[in-house]
Write a protein that holds these residues in place. Structure first.
Motif: not given
Length: 179
Positions: A103-132
């Motif tokens: 999780n820490i490593t993923a947090g650092v990767l999310l920081f540098f890749s910066f795919p989204f930011k606070i305030g963005d509306i996202i949808q997690i594409l999970d067939k069993d438990f989708p989250i919007v």
């Protein structure tokens, strides 16, 4: 005074390592802050990455000091073996540590890749438990998402690299108010 006479070379080398440590810490902090400012990254994420980089620099400096002061490779290997034995005995704890490290490593990767930011509306594409929902916070271990029902969903950072994520258009973006 006898100590300095006997260990002059080691003392000077240790001083140089400490000076280099401080210089690397200052330079890395400035570079990360400059990168964060140019990409408009949140201060909390910037401070987190700076802590990780400082930890890595400190570990490298400690290793350098160990070699400067002449700790034999046999002693280092026995120390590492002892630590590995303790970790091996505590297998359940190791699994928990793996989750934390991923999780820490993923947090650092999310920081540098910066795919989204606070305030963005996202949808997690999970067939069993989708989250919007809207991202409320991005931490070292997890992202806090607020869904349509107002519930807070805590989503581990490492799952963002295992699931697809769509950034949806924000219908509530601040628009200029006209009267």
């Amino acid at each position: 005074m006898n100590f300095l006479n006997n260990f002059t070379t080691e003392s000077i080398a240790s001083g140089i390592v400490i000076i280099i440590l401080m210089i690397f810490r200052i330079i890395s902090t400035k570079l990360v802050r400059k990168f964060a400012k140019s990409t408009h990254i949140i201060e909390n994420r910037t401070n987190l990455v700076i802590k990780y980089i400082h930890l890595l620099i400190n570990i490298l400096a400690a290793i350098a000091l160990i070699f400067i002061w002449g700790v034999s490779s046999k002693e280092i290997i026995s120390g590492i073996t002892s630590v590995a034995t303790v970790i091996g005995v505590a297998g359940v704890v190791m699994i928990a540590q793996w989750s934390i490290l991923s999780n820490i490593t993923a947090g650092v990767l999310l920081f540098f890749s910066f795919p989204f930011k606070i305030g963005d509306i996202i949808q997690i594409l999970d067939k069993d438990f989708p989250i919007v929902g809207e991202i409320e916070d991005i931490g070292a271990f997890h992202v806090t998402i607020k869904n349509k029902e107002g519930e807070q969903v805590i989503y581990p950072n490492n799952l963002f690299f295992q699931k697809g994520v769509s950034i949806l258009p924000n219908l509530h973006e601040e628009k200029e108010f006209t009267d």
